[in-house]
Design a protein around this motif. Sequence first.
Motif, PDB file in Angstrom:
ATOM      1  N   PRO A 192      14.996 -39.933   5.853  1.00 31.50           N
ATOM      2  CA  PRO A 192      14.053 -40.788   5.122  1.00 31.50           C
ATOM      3  C   PRO A 192      14.466 -40.985   3.665  1.00 31.50           C
ATOM      4  CG  PRO A 192      13.183 -38.559   5.291  1.00 31.50           C
ATOM      5  CD  PRO A 192      14.463 -38.570   6.075  1.00 31.50           C
ATOM      6  N   ASP A 193      14.023 -42.086   3.098  1.00 34.57           N
ATOM      7  CA  ASP A 193      14.164 -42.336   1.656  1.00 34.57           C
ATOM      8  C   ASP A 193      15.606 -42.169   1.166  1.00 34.57           C
ATOM      9  OD1 ASP A 193      11.361 -42.699   1.545  1.00 34.57           O
ATOM     10  OD2 ASP A 193      11.082 -40.529   1.389  1.00 34.57           O
ATOM     11  N   THR A 194      16.529 -42.823   1.832  1.00 36.21           N
ATOM     12  CA  THR A 194      17.932 -42.701   1.454  1.00 36.21           C
ATOM     13  C   THR A 194      18.269 -43.555   0.235  1.00 36.21           C
ATOM     14  OG1 THR A 194      18.440 -44.433   3.060  1.00 36.21           O
ATOM     15  CG2 THR A 194      18.780 -42.159   3.766  1.00 36.21           C
ATOM     16  N   VAL A 195      19.229 -43.063  -0.543  1.00 30.28           N
ATOM     17  CA  VAL A 195      19.827 -43.823  -1.636  1.00 30.28           C
ATOM     18  C   VAL A 195      21.336 -43.802  -1.400  1.00 30.28           C
ATOM     19  CG1 VAL A 195      20.172 -44.055  -4.117  1.00 30.28           C
ATOM     20  CG2 VAL A 195      18.008 -43.145  -3.236  1.00 30.28           C
ATOM     21  N   PHE A 196      21.940 -44.962  -1.223  1.00 32.46           N
ATOM     22  CA  PHE A 196      23.360 -45.045  -0.906  1.00 32.46           C
ATOM     23  C   PHE A 196      24.177 -45.211  -2.193  1.00 32.46           C
ATOM     24  CE2 PHE A 196      21.317 -46.003   3.051  1.00 32.46           C
ATOM     25  CZ  PHE A 196      22.133 -45.415   3.997  1.00 32.46           C
ATOM     26  N   TYR A 197      25.187 -44.373  -2.319  1.00 32.13           N
ATOM     27  CA  TYR A 197      26.126 -44.440  -3.441  1.00 32.13           C
ATOM     28  C   TYR A 197      27.457 -44.929  -2.894  1.00 32.13           C
ATOM     29  CZ  TYR A 197      22.814 -41.980  -6.428  1.00 32.13           C
ATOM     30  OH  TYR A 197      21.711 -41.630  -7.171  1.00 32.13           O
ATOM     31  N   VAL A 198      27.846 -46.136  -3.285  1.00 33.06           N
ATOM     32  CA  VAL A 198      29.023 -46.793  -2.712  1.00 33.06           C
ATOM     33  C   VAL A 198      30.225 -46.578  -3.630  1.00 33.06           C
ATOM     34  CG1 VAL A 198      30.022 -48.948  -1.884  1.00 33.06           C
ATOM     35  CG2 VAL A 198      27.555 -48.512  -1.613  1.00 33.06           C
ATOM     36  N   PHE A 199      31.281 -46.009  -3.058  1.00 37.18           N
ATOM     37  CA  PHE A 199      32.532 -45.775  -3.771  1.00 37.18           C
ATOM     38  C   PHE A 199      33.603 -46.669  -3.153  1.00 37.18           C
ATOM     39  CE2 PHE A 199      30.009 -41.975  -4.095  1.00 37.18           C
ATOM     40  CZ  PHE A 199      30.271 -41.433  -5.337  1.00 37.18           C
ATOM     41  N   SER A 200      34.437 -47.291  -3.987  1.00 34.20           N
ATOM     42  CA  SER A 200      35.506 -48.128  -3.462  1.00 34.20           C
ATOM     43  C   SER A 200      36.571 -48.335  -4.526  1.00 34.20           C
ATOM     44  CB  SER A 200      34.970 -49.493  -3.008  1.00 34.20           C
ATOM     45  OG  SER A 200      36.021 -50.312  -2.529  1.00 34.20           O
ATOM     46  N   ASP A 201      37.829 -48.488  -4.069  1.00 35.51           N
ATOM     47  CA  ASP A 201      38.899 -48.842  -5.000  1.00 35.51           C
ATOM     48  C   ASP A 201      38.879 -50.327  -5.322  1.00 35.51           C
ATOM     49  OD1 ASP A 201      39.589 -49.539  -2.453  1.00 35.51           O
ATOM     50  OD2 ASP A 201      41.570 -48.597  -2.471  1.00 35.51           O
ATOM     51  N   GLU A 202      38.039 -51.100  -4.622  1.00 35.58           N
ATOM     52  CA  GLU A 202      37.809 -52.511  -4.949  1.00 35.58           C
ATOM     53  C   GLU A 202      36.294 -52.743  -5.009  1.00 35.58           C
ATOM     54  OE1 GLU A 202      39.903 -55.351  -2.564  1.00 35.58           O
ATOM     55  OE2 GLU A 202      41.835 -54.337  -2.793  1.00 35.58           O
ATOM     56  N   PRO A 203      35.664 -52.291  -6.087  1.00 41.83           N
ATOM     57  CA  PRO A 203      34.199 -52.344  -6.159  1.00 41.83           C
ATOM     58  C   PRO A 203      33.621 -53.749  -6.122  1.00 41.83           C
ATOM     59  CG  PRO A 203      35.143 -51.772  -8.292  1.00 41.83           C
ATOM     60  CD  PRO A 203      36.258 -51.701  -7.306  1.00 41.83           C
ATOM     61  N   ASP A 204      34.327 -54.724  -6.694  1.00 40.42           N
ATOM     62  CA  ASP A 204      33.812 -56.104  -6.671  1.00 40.42           C
ATOM     63  C   ASP A 204      33.753 -56.622  -5.236  1.00 40.42           C
ATOM     64  OD1 ASP A 204      33.527 -56.147  -9.417  1.00 40.42           O
ATOM     65  OD2 ASP A 204      35.513 -57.002  -9.768  1.00 40.42           O
ATOM     66  N   TRP A 205      34.807 -56.346  -4.474  1.00 41.24           N
ATOM     67  CA  TRP A 205      34.836 -56.771  -3.071  1.00 41.24           C
ATOM     68  C   TRP A 205      33.715 -56.074  -2.300  1.00 41.24           C
ATOM     69  CZ3 TRP A 205      34.863 -55.034   1.827  1.00 41.24           C
ATOM     70  CH2 TRP A 205      35.272 -55.910   2.834  1.00 41.24           C
ATOM     71  N   ALA A 206      33.558 -54.796  -2.524  1.00 42.67           N
ATOM     72  CA  ALA A 206      32.529 -54.041  -1.808  1.00 42.67           C
ATOM     73  C   ALA A 206      31.137 -54.574  -2.123  1.00 42.67           C
ATOM     74  CB  ALA A 206      32.633 -52.560  -2.171  1.00 42.67           C
ATOM     75  N   GLU A 207      30.882 -54.855  -3.384  1.00 44.86           N
ATOM     76  CA  GLU A 207      29.551 -55.330  -3.772  1.00 44.86           C
ATOM     77  C   GLU A 207      29.277 -56.735  -3.227  1.00 44.86           C
ATOM     78  OE1 GLU A 207      26.696 -55.180  -7.732  1.00 44.86           O
ATOM     79  OE2 GLU A 207      28.801 -54.579  -7.853  1.00 44.86           O
TER      80      GLU A 207
END
Length: 259
Positions: A192-207
Amino acid sequence: MIITRIYCGLGNQMFQYAVGRRLALERGVPLGLETTFYRTNTFRQYRLDHFRIAGRVLTDRELKVLEPPSGRWEKLARRMRRQQPYRSYFEHAFRFHPEVVDAPKNSYVAGYWQSEKYFDTVADTIRTDFALVEPMTAPRAAIRDGMRGVNAVSLHIRRGDYASEPEITAKHGLIPIPWYEDAVRFIKARVPDTVFYVFSDEPDWAEAHLKLSGPCVFVRPDPDGRDFEDLHLMAACRHHIIANSSFSWWGAWLDPRPD
């Protein structure tokens, strides 16, 4: 002494250290690190010195024991080396090699060794060794503080040369966005109540391509080169969605919580 060859990126360096550390501990001998790869390779850098590791980088003189004998002195050199031989183990296929964990106390190991089976017997020691030498930078520490008290989930998208170099793409493949979306649904159904922390070497592409409903933080890589701290940010999360990447594998594995 156990000598382990250290090469390629940070995640690979950690696997190579871990297998050597296990062997050295169990044999009761020192651990030496062979790092000559970084003399000619400028794309990657040796990073293990930012952790509280037990091994040390060997000098050229110490590495002479690994040079094969040649010329007219070959027979004499072989006879002398038999007094304290170093048995060599090379990873010839991408699989677990059980014979490596039985290597004698004077051994040289060279490979990727990407399996927990090589060091699961000393897991607590490996996690201790990979503690940071210096405190996190202030921006990363602030992100870590925000993870506390919430069900933080690390999500790693690996691109870089996986996406830009056809030969590497063909070898490793790229995890598609629908796979990540399925993984997110899997986590949300159980946590429940998750917060996702996204890591990437291409952050613009990921977002631009990863669309998540609910709280989400895109952790943009800092150009300071301290990516070893990002591993500890991943490890501070309570759950993990990893890529086909040794980097995010370690980010998840450094989290000691079995749940």
